[in-house]
Design a protein around this motif. Sequence first.
Motif, PDB file in Angstrom:
ATOM      1  N   GLY A  39       8.667 -28.885 -55.749  1.00  0.00           N
ATOM      2  CA  GLY A  39       9.038 -29.049 -57.140  1.00  0.00           C
ATOM      3  C   GLY A  39       8.904 -30.450 -57.695  1.00  0.00           C
ATOM      4  N   GLY A  40       8.559 -31.405 -56.852  1.00  0.00           N
ATOM      5  CA  GLY A  40       8.382 -32.753 -57.355  1.00  0.00           C
ATOM      6  C   GLY A  40       7.119 -32.865 -58.189  1.00  0.00           C
ATOM      7  N   GLY A  41       6.954 -34.023 -58.822  1.00  0.00           N
ATOM      8  CA  GLY A  41       5.762 -34.238 -59.628  1.00  0.00           C
ATOM      9  C   GLY A  41       5.940 -35.393 -60.583  1.00  0.00           C
ATOM     10  N   LEU A  42       5.017 -35.460 -61.529  1.00  0.00           N
ATOM     11  CA  LEU A  42       5.010 -36.501 -62.547  1.00  0.00           C
ATOM     12  C   LEU A  42       5.529 -35.919 -63.851  1.00  0.00           C
ATOM     13  CD1 LEU A  42       4.138 -39.298 -63.638  1.00  0.00           C
ATOM     14  CD2 LEU A  42       1.855 -38.306 -64.002  1.00  0.00           C
ATOM     15  N   VAL A  43       6.479 -36.615 -64.461  1.00  0.00           N
ATOM     16  CA  VAL A  43       7.068 -36.122 -65.699  1.00  0.00           C
ATOM     17  C   VAL A  43       7.369 -37.314 -66.595  1.00  0.00           C
ATOM     18  CG1 VAL A  43       9.427 -36.161 -64.780  1.00  0.00           C
ATOM     19  CG2 VAL A  43       8.872 -34.609 -66.646  1.00  0.00           C
ATOM     20  N   GLN A  44       7.353 -37.092 -67.878  1.00  0.00           N
ATOM     21  CA  GLN A  44       7.689 -38.164 -68.809  1.00  0.00           C
ATOM     22  C   GLN A  44       9.201 -38.345 -68.886  1.00  0.00           C
ATOM     23  OE1 GLN A  44       5.804 -37.187 -72.576  1.00  0.00           O
ATOM     24  NE2 GLN A  44       4.038 -38.469 -72.044  1.00  0.00           N
ATOM     25  N   ALA A  45       9.596 -39.541 -69.246  1.00  0.00           N
ATOM     26  CA  ALA A  45      11.013 -39.809 -69.435  1.00  0.00           C
ATOM     27  C   ALA A  45      11.600 -38.822 -70.434  1.00  0.00           C
ATOM     28  CB  ALA A  45      11.217 -41.239 -69.911  1.00  0.00           C
ATOM     29  N   ASN A  64      22.857 -18.818 -50.922  1.00  0.00           N
ATOM     30  CA  ASN A  64      22.921 -18.547 -49.493  1.00  0.00           C
ATOM     31  C   ASN A  64      22.083 -17.327 -49.099  1.00  0.00           C
ATOM     32  OD1 ASN A  64      24.551 -20.761 -49.040  1.00  0.00           O
ATOM     33  ND2 ASN A  64      26.459 -19.581 -49.028  1.00  0.00           N
ATOM     34  N   ALA A  65      21.890 -16.418 -50.018  1.00  0.00           N
ATOM     35  CA  ALA A  65      21.073 -15.237 -49.716  1.00  0.00           C
ATOM     36  C   ALA A  65      19.606 -15.612 -49.535  1.00  0.00           C
ATOM     37  CB  ALA A  65      21.221 -14.208 -50.824  1.00  0.00           C
ATOM     38  N   LYS A  66      19.189 -16.690 -50.181  1.00  0.00           N
ATOM     39  CA  LYS A  66      17.796 -17.136 -50.098  1.00  0.00           C
ATOM     40  C   LYS A  66      17.634 -18.367 -49.218  1.00  0.00           C
ATOM     41  CE  LYS A  66      16.399 -15.267 -54.567  1.00  0.00           C
ATOM     42  NZ  LYS A  66      15.783 -15.566 -55.900  1.00  0.00           N
ATOM     43  N   ASN A  67      18.734 -18.848 -48.637  1.00  0.00           N
ATOM     44  CA  ASN A  67      18.680 -20.059 -47.801  1.00  0.00           C
ATOM     45  C   ASN A  67      18.042 -21.224 -48.543  1.00  0.00           C
ATOM     46  OD1 ASN A  67      19.787 -18.479 -45.826  1.00  0.00           O
ATOM     47  ND2 ASN A  67      18.118 -18.712 -44.360  1.00  0.00           N
ATOM     48  N   THR A  68      18.422 -21.392 -49.774  1.00  0.00           N
ATOM     49  CA  THR A  68      17.772 -22.377 -50.629  1.00  0.00           C
ATOM     50  C   THR A  68      18.804 -23.130 -51.472  1.00  0.00           C
ATOM     51  OG1 THR A  68      15.786 -21.011 -50.757  1.00  0.00           O
ATOM     52  CG2 THR A  68      16.032 -22.704 -52.437  1.00  0.00           C
ATOM     53  N   VAL A  69      18.552 -24.433 -51.640  1.00  0.00           N
ATOM     54  CA  VAL A  69      19.312 -25.218 -52.606  1.00  0.00           C
ATOM     55  C   VAL A  69      18.366 -25.678 -53.695  1.00  0.00           C
ATOM     56  CG1 VAL A  69      21.157 -25.998 -51.094  1.00  0.00           C
ATOM     57  CG2 VAL A  69      19.049 -27.317 -51.214  1.00  0.00           C
ATOM     58  N   LEU A  95      12.715 -31.491 -64.192  1.00  0.00           N
ATOM     59  CA  LEU A  95      12.097 -30.900 -63.011  1.00  0.00           C
ATOM     60  C   LEU A  95      13.156 -30.107 -62.267  1.00  0.00           C
ATOM     61  CD1 LEU A  95      10.040 -33.877 -61.463  1.00  0.00           C
ATOM     62  CD2 LEU A  95       9.080 -31.805 -62.487  1.00  0.00           C
ATOM     63  N   ARG A  96      12.715 -29.146 -61.473  1.00  0.00           N
ATOM     64  CA  ARG A  96      13.638 -28.468 -60.572  1.00  0.00           C
ATOM     65  C   ARG A  96      13.092 -28.564 -59.160  1.00  0.00           C
ATOM     66  NH1 ARG A  96      16.089 -22.324 -60.009  1.00  0.00           N
ATOM     67  NH2 ARG A  96      14.004 -21.848 -59.190  1.00  0.00           N
ATOM     68  N   LEU A  97      13.856 -29.185 -58.310  1.00  0.00           N
ATOM     69  CA  LEU A  97      13.503 -29.287 -56.901  1.00  0.00           C
ATOM     70  C   LEU A  97      14.140 -28.145 -56.130  1.00  0.00           C
ATOM     71  CD1 LEU A  97      14.020 -33.115 -56.290  1.00  0.00           C
ATOM     72  CD2 LEU A  97      12.055 -31.931 -57.270  1.00  0.00           C
ATOM     73  N   SER A  98      13.404 -27.643 -55.158  1.00  0.00           N
ATOM     74  CA  SER A  98      13.931 -26.597 -54.280  1.00  0.00           C
ATOM     75  C   SER A  98      13.836 -27.069 -52.842  1.00  0.00           C
ATOM     76  CB  SER A  98      13.130 -25.309 -54.439  1.00  0.00           C
ATOM     77  OG  SER A  98      13.197 -24.804 -55.747  1.00  0.00           O
TER      78      SER A  98
END
Length: 127
Positions: free
Chosen positions: A8-14, A74-79, A18-21
């Motif tokens: 989910g990282g990347g380049l974004v303007q101020a 927790n069902a998807k093991n993801t934050v 973004l959403r990191l997983s």
Amino acid sequence: QVQLVESGGGLVQAGGSLRLSCAASGLTFSNYAMGWFRQVPGKERELVAAIRWRDSVTYYAGSVKGRFTLSRDNAKNTVYLQLNSLKSEDTAVYYCAAKSFGVDYDDLVNPRRYIYWGQGTQVTVSS
């Protein structure tokens, strides 16, 4: 074998978002506190946000409070780390980490207390 895989990282303007997983495998995910840290060259790795294992209470660094939101499935093991109102100073490599049964703030804020780490994802905010 435990794996933490960030995306989910990347380049974004101020001002952008973004959403990191972080997808975890090889561990009993619900038994682990999860943290997001970030690091820029020449500086120590710092806590961005952490979420406890048993009640999903969250902690945030003062610099991101009100702009970033951490959650876990927790069902998807993801934050997930939602990054809003991004600033140039948020530019860093963001790392996901896992700590077994983490509850105390002093433990959660210390990167040395985390057992497992992901490979990191770059977030670049252009001004």
